[in-house]
Design a protein around this motif. Structure first.
Motif, PDB file in Angstrom:
ATOM      1  N   GLY A   1      38.855  21.763  15.961  1.00  0.00           N
ATOM      2  CA  GLY A   1      39.774  20.669  15.982  1.00  0.00           C
ATOM      3  C   GLY A   1      41.038  21.025  15.538  1.00  0.00           C
ATOM      4  N   GLN A   2      41.291  21.536  14.273  1.00  0.00           N
ATOM      5  CA  GLN A   2      42.282  22.068  13.634  1.00  0.00           C
ATOM      6  C   GLN A   2      42.973  23.438  14.383  1.00  0.00           C
ATOM      7  OE1 GLN A   2      40.510  22.830   9.864  1.00  0.00           O
ATOM      8  NE2 GLN A   2      40.881  20.592   8.973  1.00  0.00           N
ATOM      9  N   ALA A   3      42.294  24.052  15.088  1.00  0.00           N
ATOM     10  CA  ALA A   3      42.721  25.169  15.524  1.00  0.00           C
ATOM     11  C   ALA A   3      43.876  25.044  16.419  1.00  0.00           C
ATOM     12  CB  ALA A   3      41.618  26.049  16.135  1.00  0.00           C
ATOM     13  N   ASP A   4      44.758  25.905  16.483  1.00  0.00           N
ATOM     14  CA  ASP A   4      45.773  25.832  17.502  1.00  0.00           C
ATOM     15  C   ASP A   4      45.537  26.398  18.678  1.00  0.00           C
ATOM     16  OD1 ASP A   4      47.732  24.547  15.883  1.00  0.00           O
ATOM     17  OD2 ASP A   4      48.453  26.345  14.924  1.00  0.00           O
ATOM     18  N   LEU A   5      44.668  27.916  18.558  1.00  0.00           N
ATOM     19  CA  LEU A   5      44.241  28.524  19.471  1.00  0.00           C
ATOM     20  C   LEU A   5      42.662  28.862  19.137  1.00  0.00           C
ATOM     21  CD1 LEU A   5      44.784  30.400  22.242  1.00  0.00           C
ATOM     22  CD2 LEU A   5      45.429  32.176  20.583  1.00  0.00           C
ATOM     23  N   VAL A   6      41.825  28.891  19.884  1.00  0.00           N
ATOM     24  CA  VAL A   6      40.313  29.564  19.683  1.00  0.00           C
ATOM     25  C   VAL A   6      40.313  30.696  20.440  1.00  0.00           C
ATOM     26  CG1 VAL A   6      37.914  28.889  20.096  1.00  0.00           C
ATOM     27  CG2 VAL A   6      39.648  27.049  19.530  1.00  0.00           C
ATOM     28  N   VAL A   7      39.809  31.869  19.874  1.00  0.00           N
ATOM     29  CA  VAL A   7      39.497  33.187  20.544  1.00  0.00           C
ATOM     30  C   VAL A   7      37.832  33.026  20.236  1.00  0.00           C
ATOM     31  CG1 VAL A   7      39.798  35.512  20.169  1.00  0.00           C
ATOM     32  CG2 VAL A   7      41.302  34.095  19.710  1.00  0.00           C
TER      33      VAL A   7
ATOM     34  N   TYR B   1      39.595  41.266  28.942  1.00  0.00           N
ATOM     35  CA  TYR B   1      38.669  41.955  29.307  1.00  0.00           C
ATOM     36  C   TYR B   1      38.323  43.213  28.246  1.00  0.00           C
ATOM     37  CZ  TYR B   1      37.934  39.147  33.610  1.00  0.00           C
ATOM     38  OH  TYR B   1      37.659  38.062  34.499  1.00  0.00           O
ATOM     39  N   ASP B   2      39.271  43.130  27.642  1.00  0.00           N
ATOM     40  CA  ASP B   2      39.338  44.396  26.654  1.00  0.00           C
ATOM     41  C   ASP B   2      40.233  44.247  25.628  1.00  0.00           C
ATOM     42  OD1 ASP B   2      41.848  45.245  27.422  1.00  0.00           O
ATOM     43  OD2 ASP B   2      41.170  46.605  29.204  1.00  0.00           O
ATOM     44  N   VAL B   3      40.337  45.097  24.515  1.00  0.00           N
ATOM     45  CA  VAL B   3      40.941  44.946  23.328  1.00  0.00           C
ATOM     46  C   VAL B   3      42.589  44.687  23.661  1.00  0.00           C
ATOM     47  CG1 VAL B   3      41.577  45.654  20.914  1.00  0.00           C
ATOM     48  CG2 VAL B   3      39.144  45.566  21.708  1.00  0.00           C
ATOM     49  N   ASP B   4      43.034  45.617  24.563  1.00  0.00           N
ATOM     50  CA  ASP B   4      44.447  45.771  24.787  1.00  0.00           C
ATOM     51  C   ASP B   4      44.736  44.360  25.393  1.00  0.00           C
ATOM     52  OD1 ASP B   4      44.732  48.263  23.578  1.00  0.00           O
ATOM     53  OD2 ASP B   4      44.384  49.284  25.748  1.00  0.00           O
ATOM     54  N   GLU B   5      43.995  43.860  26.294  1.00  0.00           N
ATOM     55  CA  GLU B   5      44.466  42.570  27.085  1.00  0.00           C
ATOM     56  C   GLU B   5      44.055  41.309  25.974  1.00  0.00           C
ATOM     57  OE1 GLU B   5      43.486  40.775  31.678  1.00  0.00           O
ATOM     58  OE2 GLU B   5      42.127  42.244  30.652  1.00  0.00           O
TER      59      GLU B   5
ATOM     60  N   ALA C   1      49.504  37.538  21.973  1.00  0.00           N
ATOM     61  CA  ALA C   1      51.143  37.692  21.869  1.00  0.00           C
ATOM     62  C   ALA C   1      51.666  36.592  22.682  1.00  0.00           C
ATOM     63  CB  ALA C   1      51.753  38.745  22.365  1.00  0.00           C
ATOM     64  N   GLU C   2      51.053  36.329  24.045  1.00  0.00           N
ATOM     65  CA  GLU C   2      51.355  35.333  24.766  1.00  0.00           C
ATOM     66  C   GLU C   2      51.144  33.915  24.229  1.00  0.00           C
ATOM     67  OE1 GLU C   2      49.279  35.738  28.538  1.00  0.00           O
ATOM     68  OE2 GLU C   2      50.093  37.548  28.965  1.00  0.00           O
TER      69      GLU C   2
ATOM     70  N   PRO D   1      20.495  30.783  20.947  1.00  0.00           N
ATOM     71  CA  PRO D   1      21.276  31.695  20.409  1.00  0.00           C
ATOM     72  C   PRO D   1      22.206  31.022  19.421  1.00  0.00           C
ATOM     73  CG  PRO D   1      21.920  31.271  22.681  1.00  0.00           C
ATOM     74  CD  PRO D   1      20.567  30.503  22.270  1.00  0.00           C
ATOM     75  N   PRO D   2      22.921  31.593  18.450  1.00  0.00           N
ATOM     76  CA  PRO D   2      23.803  30.912  17.704  1.00  0.00           C
ATOM     77  C   PRO D   2      25.355  31.160  18.317  1.00  0.00           C
ATOM     78  CG  PRO D   2      23.302  32.959  16.798  1.00  0.00           C
ATOM     79  CD  PRO D   2      22.264  32.713  17.844  1.00  0.00           C
ATOM     80  N   LYS D   3      26.019  30.058  18.043  1.00  0.00           N
ATOM     81  CA  LYS D   3      27.367  30.250  18.652  1.00  0.00           C
ATOM     82  C   LYS D   3      28.103  31.097  17.798  1.00  0.00           C
ATOM     83  CE  LYS D   3      27.106  25.703  20.977  1.00  0.00           C
ATOM     84  NZ  LYS D   3      27.839  24.510  21.379  1.00  0.00           N
ATOM     85  N   GLY D   4      28.897  32.026  18.523  1.00  0.00           N
ATOM     86  CA  GLY D   4      29.805  32.992  17.743  1.00  0.00           C
ATOM     87  C   GLY D   4      31.130  32.678  18.543  1.00  0.00           C
ATOM     88  N   ILE D   5      32.409  32.564  17.229  1.00  0.00           N
ATOM     89  CA  ILE D   5      33.399  32.029  17.677  1.00  0.00           C
ATOM     90  C   ILE D   5      34.302  32.459  16.746  1.00  0.00           C
ATOM     91  CG2 ILE D   5      33.239  29.601  16.331  1.00  0.00           C
ATOM     92  CD1 ILE D   5      35.022  28.570  18.709  1.00  0.00           C
ATOM     93  N   SER D   6      35.407  33.025  17.071  1.00  0.00           N
ATOM     94  CA  SER D   6      36.472  33.428  15.892  1.00  0.00           C
ATOM     95  C   SER D   6      37.725  32.337  16.315  1.00  0.00           C
ATOM     96  CB  SER D   6      36.992  34.776  16.418  1.00  0.00           C
ATOM     97  OG  SER D   6      38.270  34.998  15.749  1.00  0.00           O
ATOM     98  N   VAL D   7      38.137  31.589  15.247  1.00  0.00           N
ATOM     99  CA  VAL D   7      39.094  30.765  15.466  1.00  0.00           C
ATOM    100  C   VAL D   7      40.094  30.858  14.516  1.00  0.00           C
ATOM    101  CG1 VAL D   7      39.182  27.967  14.715  1.00  0.00           C
ATOM    102  CG2 VAL D   7      36.706  29.071  15.467  1.00  0.00           C
ATOM    103  N   SER D   8      41.098  30.575  15.325  1.00  0.00           N
ATOM    104  CA  SER D   8      42.709  30.769  14.657  1.00  0.00           C
ATOM    105  C   SER D   8      42.807  29.341  13.952  1.00  0.00           C
ATOM    106  CB  SER D   8      43.603  31.016  15.887  1.00  0.00           C
ATOM    107  OG  SER D   8      44.926  30.799  15.117  1.00  0.00           O
ATOM    108  N   ASP D   9      42.593  29.292  12.779  1.00  0.00           N
ATOM    109  CA  ASP D   9      42.773  27.983  12.178  1.00  0.00           C
ATOM    110  C   ASP D   9      44.118  27.471  11.418  1.00  0.00           C
ATOM    111  OD1 ASP D   9      41.629  25.722  10.816  1.00  0.00           O
ATOM    112  OD2 ASP D   9      41.033  26.999   9.011  1.00  0.00           O
ATOM    113  N   GLY D  10      45.224  28.233  12.023  1.00  0.00           N
ATOM    114  CA  GLY D  10      46.599  27.967  11.255  1.00  0.00           C
ATOM    115  C   GLY D  10      47.714  28.272  12.075  1.00  0.00           C
ATOM    116  N   ASN D  11      48.710  28.594  11.746  1.00  0.00           N
ATOM    117  CA  ASN D  11      49.905  28.679  12.327  1.00  0.00           C
ATOM    118  C   ASN D  11      49.698  30.070  13.157  1.00  0.00           C
ATOM    119  OD1 ASN D  11      51.152  26.470  11.418  1.00  0.00           O
ATOM    120  ND2 ASN D  11      51.802  27.770   9.604  1.00  0.00           N
ATOM    121  N   SER D  12      50.278  30.151  14.251  1.00  0.00           N
ATOM    122  CA  SER D  12      49.883  31.408  15.274  1.00  0.00           C
ATOM    123  C   SER D  12      51.393  31.720  15.712  1.00  0.00           C
ATOM    124  CB  SER D  12      49.329  31.114  16.345  1.00  0.00           C
ATOM    125  OG  SER D  12      49.348  29.926  17.095  1.00  0.00           O
TER     126      SER D  12
END
Length: 179
Positions: A54-60, A112-116, A122-123, A168-179
């Motif tokens: 809920g706090q995240a500006d963006l979820v990865v 689909y890959d790290v570069d993308e 950035a977007e 399965p456990p849920k895996g998530i990387s969360v951007s939790d602040g200013n982006s």
């Protein structure tokens, strides 16, 4: 169920390359890679996950249906990167199919890959007005799809002494602040 060190390494590298610190919390699960440039935990409790989400500006995230549905219901911008069976991250390529299915959503960005992934991050660093406009354009989740998935998940039989069900456990990387 399976770690996603490729995504965690990419996010850690990206965080280390930023001119000013970006607040990021990564849930790394059973992965072996330990980030150096971002905060991480092995697992969040469901309450912690909900709060951080809920706090995240963006979820990865990986292209997991639970995370995607949560983002769509909350109109939360998300970047997904599918785990690949060809790299030993999954048993099959179902996350590629999931990513293709949700690519039409304005709210879900697919890398689909790290570069993308770096391009999508950035977007995502756009103004607040652009984020609000993106949320308004978001393809709303199909209620029947959500109901079907919830029904399927809740209908999983309870383990017995002769059977075992591993969720399965849920895996998530969360951007939790200013982006």
């Amino acid at each position: 169920m399976d770690p996603f060190d490729r995504l965690i390494k990419a996010m850690d590298h990206w965080a280390g390359q930023q001119a000013s610190p970006v607040e990021i919390l990564a849930q790394i699960g059973t992965g072996t890679y330990r980030p150096e440039n971002l905060q991480y935990v092995d697992f969040l409790t469901p309450a912690e996950y909900k709060q951080k989400f809920g706090q995240a500006d963006l979820v990865v995230s990986h292209a997991g249906m639970g995370s995607i549905i949560t983002a769509l219901e909350a109109y939360k911008p998300m970047v997904i990167m599918p785990k690949l069976a060809s790299l030993g991250e999954q048993r099959n390529e179902h996350q590629m199919a999931t990513a293709k299915r949700f690519k039409r959503s304005a709210l879900i960005q697919v890398a689909y890959d790290v570069d993308e992934l770096y391009e999508k991050l950035a977007e995502a660093a756009t103004s607040d007005e652009a984020k609000v406009a993106l949320q308004r354009q978001a393809w709303p989740p199909d209620a029947s799809l959500i109901d079907f998935i919830r029904g399927f998940v809740t209908s999983v039989p309870a383990p017995t002494s002769t059977s075992r069900v591993d969720l399965p456990p849920k895996g998530i990387s969360v951007s939790d602040g200013n982006s």
